[in-house]
Design an enzyme around this catalytic site. Structure first.
Site, short mmCIF file in Angstrom:
data_model
loop_
_atom_site.label_atom_id
_atom_site.label_comp_id
_atom_site.label_asym_id
_atom_site.label_seq_id
_atom_site.Cartn_x
_atom_site.Cartn_y
_atom_site.Cartn_z
N TYR A 123 0.36 -6.89 -1.68
CA TYR A 123 -0.03 -5.98 -0.59
C TYR A 123 -0.87 -6.73 0.45
CZ TYR A 123 -2.69 -2.23 1.72
OH TYR A 123 -3.29 -1.42 2.64
N THR A 179 -6.05 -4.56 6.29
CA THR A 179 -6.81 -4.14 5.11
C THR A 179 -7.78 -5.22 4.66
OG1 THR A 179 -6.56 -3.77 2.73
CG2 THR A 179 -4.80 -4.96 3.79
N1 LIG Z 1 -6.06 4.40 2.73
C1 LIG Z 1 -6.78 3.26 2.77
O1 LIG Z 1 -7.89 3.17 2.21
C2 LIG Z 1 -6.27 2.08 3.55
C3 LIG Z 1 -7.05 0.92 3.57
C4 LIG Z 1 -6.59 -0.18 4.30
C5 LIG Z 1 -5.42 -0.11 5.03
N2 LIG Z 1 -4.67 1.02 4.98
C6 LIG Z 1 -3.42 1.04 5.76
O2 LIG Z 1 -3.40 2.18 6.59
C7 LIG Z 1 -2.06 2.63 6.79
C8 LIG Z 1 -1.97 4.12 6.50
O3 LIG Z 1 -2.33 4.33 5.14
P1 LIG Z 1 -2.47 5.80 4.53
O4 LIG Z 1 -3.56 5.75 3.53
O5 LIG Z 1 -2.53 6.81 5.61
O6 LIG Z 1 -1.09 5.91 3.72
P2 LIG Z 1 0.00 7.08 3.70
O7 LIG Z 1 0.97 6.72 2.61
O8 LIG Z 1 -0.64 8.42 3.64
O9 LIG Z 1 0.70 6.93 5.13
C9 LIG Z 1 1.75 6.02 5.39
C10 LIG Z 1 2.79 6.79 6.21
O10 LIG Z 1 3.82 5.89 6.61
C11 LIG Z 1 5.09 6.47 6.34
N3 LIG Z 1 6.01 5.34 6.13
C12 LIG Z 1 5.97 4.40 5.15
N4 LIG Z 1 6.93 3.48 5.35
C13 LIG Z 1 7.59 3.83 6.49
C14 LIG Z 1 8.67 3.27 7.22
N5 LIG Z 1 9.27 2.14 6.83
N6 LIG Z 1 9.08 3.90 8.35
C15 LIG Z 1 8.49 5.06 8.77
N7 LIG Z 1 7.45 5.63 8.11
C16 LIG Z 1 7.01 5.03 6.99
C17 LIG Z 1 4.89 7.36 5.13
O11 LIG Z 1 5.84 8.40 5.02
C18 LIG Z 1 3.48 7.90 5.40
O12 LIG Z 1 3.51 9.08 6.18
C19 LIG Z 1 -1.19 1.75 5.88
O13 LIG Z 1 -0.60 0.73 6.66
C20 LIG Z 1 -2.18 1.15 4.89
O14 LIG Z 1 -1.76 -0.09 4.39
C21 LIG Z 1 -5.06 2.12 4.26
O1 LIG Z 2 -8.32 6.73 -10.70
C1 LIG Z 2 -8.94 5.72 -10.30
C2 LIG Z 2 -8.68 5.12 -9.05
C3 LIG Z 2 -9.39 4.00 -8.69
N1 LIG Z 2 -10.34 3.49 -9.52
C4 LIG Z 2 -11.13 2.31 -9.10
O2 LIG Z 2 -11.77 2.63 -7.89
C5 LIG Z 2 -11.87 1.47 -7.06
C6 LIG Z 2 -11.23 1.77 -5.72
O3 LIG Z 2 -9.82 1.92 -5.93
P1 LIG Z 2 -8.83 2.53 -4.85
O4 LIG Z 2 -7.47 2.55 -5.45
O5 LIG Z 2 -9.39 3.82 -4.34
O6 LIG Z 2 -8.92 1.51 -3.65
P2 LIG Z 2 -8.70 -0.08 -3.61
O7 LIG Z 2 -10.05 -0.69 -3.45
O8 LIG Z 2 -7.84 -0.58 -4.68
O9 LIG Z 2 -7.79 -0.25 -2.31
C7 LIG Z 2 -8.02 0.43 -1.11
O10 LIG Z 2 -8.69 -0.38 -0.22
C8 LIG Z 2 -8.10 -1.60 0.01
C9 LIG Z 2 -8.99 -2.28 1.01
O11 LIG Z 2 -10.17 -2.71 0.39
C10 LIG Z 2 -6.64 -1.44 0.43
O12 LIG Z 2 -6.46 -1.42 1.79
C11 LIG Z 2 -5.86 -0.28 -0.20
O13 LIG Z 2 -4.84 0.20 0.68
C12 LIG Z 2 -6.68 0.87 -0.52
O14 LIG Z 2 -5.96 1.68 -1.44
C13 LIG Z 2 -11.15 0.34 -7.83
O15 LIG Z 2 -12.11 -0.38 -8.52
C14 LIG Z 2 -10.28 1.09 -8.83
O16 LIG Z 2 -10.01 0.37 -10.03
C15 LIG Z 2 -10.62 4.08 -10.74
O17 LIG Z 2 -11.48 3.61 -11.49
N2 LIG Z 2 -9.91 5.18 -11.09
#
Ligand SMILES: NC(=O)c1ccc[n+]([C@@H]2O[C@H](COP(=O)([O-])OP(=O)(O)OC[C@H]3O[C@@H](n4cnc5c(N)ncnc54)[C@H](O)[C@@H]3O)[C@@H](O)[C@H]2O)c1
Ligand SMILES: O=c1ccn([C@@H]2O[C@H](COP(=O)(O)OP(=O)(O)O[C@H]3O[C@H](CO)[C@H](O)[C@H](O)[C@H]3O)[C@@H](O)[C@H]2O)c(=O)[nH]1
Length: 325
Positions: free
Chosen positions: A141, A117
């Site tokens: 995180y 991330t």
């Molecule tokens: N969504 C984003 O913007 C974002 C940004 C940066 C990194 N990531 C990373 O990408 C990955 C996927 O994120 P996502 O947004 O799809 O989240 P998500 O919560 O939708 O998916 C995570 C999945 O992992 C499963 N899980 C969690 N812990 C587990 C465990 N111990 N064993 C087996 N399964 C488990 C959950 O049930 C879920 O299906 C994560 O590692 C997250 O940190 C996401």
């Molecule tokens: O209801 C909301 C939700 C979010 N925000 C704002 O929107 C921006 C983006 O927030 P997100 O929660 O969508 O995303 P983050 O930037 O906090 O984090 C995301 O991106 C990160 C990488 O930059 C991490 O990997 C993390 O898993 C992923 O959730 C932030 O300023 C947050 O304060 C709002 O104002 N209102």
């Protein structure tokens, strides 16, 4: 040979499974369904329900499928939540990943692609952020992911396993064909929440902080379409399988959009302005987080196909705007 996708019932993992199956791979999914959703599990994938840290389930998977590579998405994903519950983040992201890798090494798995991330960079970086920037995470995180990166690099040196560490910026949008989208019930990410407000499932979008040093005072993020993200993962695996060196790169588009811009654009996509309410800053937020993703283009030969915020919001809203979701 089969590819294992941990977290394959989650938002990004389910799009990865789709991408792999669309490209002819055999896929197994390991997910404990803690935040994942059984409705998005692909019918052509073998599904194992359990914890990635559980040795017995890795034995069962590796003894019944010939696993050559693993995409490791499973984990806990909320930056603000990690501030209140850090030990759970170190357990489920760092310790569970350690156990997973240790168990996989016993079966000769050759490649791991890991979800990291932009949160590993933290407060000290300026925008756009390249991979050479110092890592000073501002949240548990971010640290939990940075520790896992280090562990993977050390394990790779010791065992020869090939690794790709991909640092995502803000992932959003849904499969353009509408087959899947973000189904996590209480997802708190901005675009998910904004689309839920636009679809009438929530009353108002809270904007966390409007006094940042940004053009309109709200935080700026680099949103990448989930389909482009998973294409880059597939390319990373191809590069590793071709004998390439380990990979560490950012995945983003290198451009920023403010919270206020996203709220306005979701309102346009939905045909009515979004109700918003200003709130204090959220703990752990950085003002501006934008990638330099040149390395991904060079190393992976990745050319984004959906680099347009309106396409991201259109696909996200189309998925959300179905009452049952
Ligand atoms: N969504 C984003 O913007 C974002 C940004 C940066 C990194 N990531 C990373 O990408 C990955 C996927 O994120 P996502 O947004 O799809 O989240 P998500 O919560 O939708 O998916 C995570 C999945 O992992 C499963 N899980 C969690 N812990 C587990 C465990 N111990 N064993 C087996 N399964 C488990 C959950 O049930 C879920 O299906 C994560 O590692 C997250 O940190 C996401
Ligand atoms: O209801 C909301 C939700 C979010 N925000 C704002 O929107 C921006 C983006 O927030 P997100 O929660 O969508 O995303 P983050 O930037 O906090 O984090 C995301 O991106 C990160 C990488 O930059 C991490 O990997 C993390 O898993 C992923 O959730 C932030 O300023 C947050 O304060 C709002 O104002 N209102």
């Amino acid at each position: 040979m089969t590819i294992l996708v941990t977290g394959g019932a989650g938002y990004i993992g389910s799009h990865m499974v789709l991408e792999l199956i669309d490209h002819g791979y055999d896929v197994a999914i390991l997910d404990d369904l803690s935040t994942g959703c059984s409705a998005v599990i692909h019918k052509d994938a073998r599904f194992f329900q359990g914890d990635v840290a559980d040795e017995a389930i890795i034995d069962r998977i590796c003894q019944s499928c010939d696993i050559s590579a693993v995409f490791h998405f499973a984990g806990s994903t909320s930056l603000p939540e990690s501030i209140g519950d850090p030990l759970r983040y170190f357990q489920n992201n760092t310790e569970a990943s350690r156990a997973l890798v240790q168990n996989l090494l016993r079966y000769g798995v050759r490649h791991i692609v890991f979800s990291s991330t932009a949160a590993v960079y933290g407060a000290t970086s300026s925008a756009p952020i390249a991979e050479t920037a110092p890592c000073q995470p501002a949240s548990p995180y971010g640290w939990s992911k940075l520790f896992t990166e280090q562990m993977l690099q050390d394990a790779s040196r010791a065992s020869g396993i090939g690794i790709a560490i991909l640092r995502y910026f803000n992932v959003a949008g849904a499969d353009p064909a509408g087959r899947i989208g973000q189904s996590t019930p209480d997802a708190q990410s901005l675009i998910k929440v904004a689309c839920a407000v636009a679809a009438g499932k929530r009353d108002v979008l809270e904007i966390y902080g409007n006094d940042y040093a940004t053009p309109d005072g709200t935080c700026v993020r680099d949103y990448i379409h989930v389909s482009d993200l998973v294409i880059a993962h597939r390319l990373a695996l191809v590069a590793l399988q071709s004998g390439g060196a380990n990979i560490l790169c950012n995945l983003g588009y290198g451009k920023g959009h403010s919270v206020r811009e996203i709220a306005d654009a979701v309102g346009r996509a939905a045909g009515a302005p979004l109700p918003v309410r200003n709130q204090p800053r959220r703990a752990g937020d950085q003002a501006i987080v934008i990638s330099n993703a040149d390395l991904a283009r060079e190393r992976l030969g990745w050319t984004p196909a959906f680099d347009d915020i309106d396409v991201i919001l259109k696909t996200a809203f189309a998925w959300e705007n179905v009452p049952a979701r």
